[in-house]
Design an enzyme around this catalytic site. Structure first.
Site, short mmCIF file in Angstrom:
data_model
loop_
_atom_site.label_atom_id
_atom_site.label_comp_id
_atom_site.label_asym_id
_atom_site.label_seq_id
_atom_site.Cartn_x
_atom_site.Cartn_y
_atom_site.Cartn_z
N ARG A 269 34.46 42.08 37.53
CA ARG A 269 35.46 42.12 38.52
C ARG A 269 35.66 43.50 38.70
NH1 ARG A 269 36.70 38.72 42.18
NH2 ARG A 269 38.96 38.80 42.19
N GLU A 324 47.04 47.80 44.12
CA GLU A 324 45.87 47.54 43.50
C GLU A 324 45.43 46.21 43.80
OE1 GLU A 324 44.84 46.48 38.87
OE2 GLU A 324 45.74 48.18 39.36
N ASP A 374 41.44 49.12 25.77
CA ASP A 374 42.55 50.35 25.90
C ASP A 374 42.10 51.62 25.56
OD1 ASP A 374 44.49 48.36 26.74
OD2 ASP A 374 45.14 48.01 24.94
#
Length: 392
Positions: A269, A324, A374
């Protein structure tokens, strides 16, 4: 660090290097590994970065009109439980005391996220105590427990009930992944945090913050070594003919692209960002506001000045926002979220296994590992690769 604006001096640079390591990509993984190779092992390192700046998606810079530090690819908050990671990264940056809090707008009202006792009481108009939350949620999920959830929607409802699911999860998830939650695997929502207290911090990690000098400053210090040469605006595929066959290469790009997509494309994505300056001191009162309703096209709005309350720009009259928007991905687009279904995991393994057979080649980074890490995880994995494969 010696930085070149393009690849024009790459050939002569490589000729002057002793046993160079080519690091493709200057994101957090590539930059940490380059620092260790140069500073720890004394190796010559050549970093190839296709963008015009170092730092990958974590890059930030000062907006010239407002003086606000702007994250160029959405918000990045450094947080970790690892003392090893924290001690390492703190060598290159001092961090402020920012602790991340996220709010979400749903049905015209604002709630705290992740779902906590604060969220539950506000949404249902209750005044539950922590020891009452378990029974309250159990009553709302009893019709959805007992069988194995077949998809994300069923799993989420079995955890928090249909009302909370439809208010906070369904619309956001549908926008984020571009498909109905019924079509997504249940495992995506397995780690959904639900807190039975009033802790509204988004992360529970003991170490959190934003670099006082911004992420641009952090990356400059990571790469500040005489043995590191950085070539910006340089795509590996445009210069690979110049790289000696004997050179070691750390690839932090897409595994399928490296092999010419010979087995097919891995799926991702993507994201699209819209930036806007406003002449107001504070637009939304927090760094990140999520938008859970499906009819709102963006998933969240970032207001960057909230990341640096210690700076003068925090109280300035202007602000910078970033909306976003999740987006479909196609080859050539920026990839953000891997779609980790069975098909893609098997395909990635095929690519990774073939790349592992190349002498002197190493896969790493978020793209190379086909993982949404992360930042602390990327640091940890870079240190791990250095210690297992390069440490003298």
């Amino acid at each position: 660090m010696t930085t070149f604006a393009d690849s024009s001096r790459l050939a002569s640079t490589l000729e002057g290097c002793r046993r160079p390591v080519i690091v493709v990509g200057s994101g957090i993984f590539g930059s940490v590994l380059a620092e260790r190779l140069a500073g720890g092992a004394g190796r010559d390192v050549v970093v190839l970065e296709r963008r015009a700046h170092i730092g990958g998606n974590s890059y930030s810079e000062i907006d010239p009109e407002t003086g606000i530090e702007v994250h160029r690819y959405g918000s990045h908050i450094f947080h970790t439980k690892s003392e090893k990671v924290w001690n390492y990264i703190s060598r290159f940056a001092r961090f402020n005391t920012y602790r991340h809090k996220v709010l979400t707008t749903s049905g015209g009202r604002v709630y705290t996220m992740p779902i906590s006792l604060m969220t539950i009481n506000a949404f249902f108009g209750k005044c539950l105590r922590p020891d009452e939350v378990g029974a309250f949620l159990a009553a709302s999920t009893e019709n959805f427990r007992g069988g194995e959830p077949a998809n994300l929607e069923e799993k989420a409802i079995s955890l928090i009930g249909e009302d909370l699911y439809r208010a906070f999860i369904r619309g956001y998830t549908a926008k984020q992944w571009g498909r109905d939650p019924k079509e997504l695997p249940a495992e995506i929502i397995t780690r959904l945090p639900v807190r039975h207290n009033y802790n509204t911090d988004y992360f529970n990690d003991p170490h959190q913050g934003i670099p006082l000098d911004g992420y641009g400053g952090l990356f400059e210090k990571l790469l500040d070594h005489d043995n590191i040469r950085v070539f910006l605006n340089t795509d590996y595929f445009d210069v690979r003919r110049l790289i000696p066959e004997t050179a070691e290469v750390v690839w932090t790009g897409m595994a399928d692209r490296l092999l010419g997509y010979k087995y097919g494309h891995l799926e991702w994505r993507s994201l699209r960002f819209e930036y806007e300056r406003l002449e107001t001191e504070d637009y939304q009162g927090t760094a990140v506001m999520n938008y859970a309703d499906e009819d709102v096209p963006w998933t969240r709005i970032h207001e960057f000045k909230h990341y640096h309350p210690e700076r003068d720009a925090f109280t300035s009259a202007g602000t910078v926002l970033c909306k976003e928007f999740p987006a479909a991905w196609k080859p050539g687009d920026e990839a953000y979220y891997p779609i980790g279904n069975d098909r893609n995991r098997a395909l990635y393994r095929r690519y990774a296994d073939e790349i592992a057979l190349r002498p002197g080649w190493h896969l790493g980074g978020r793209l190379g590992a086909y993982q949404y890490w992360d930042m602390d995880r990327a640091v940890e994995k870079a240190l791990e690769l250095y210690e297992t494969s390069f440490q003298p």
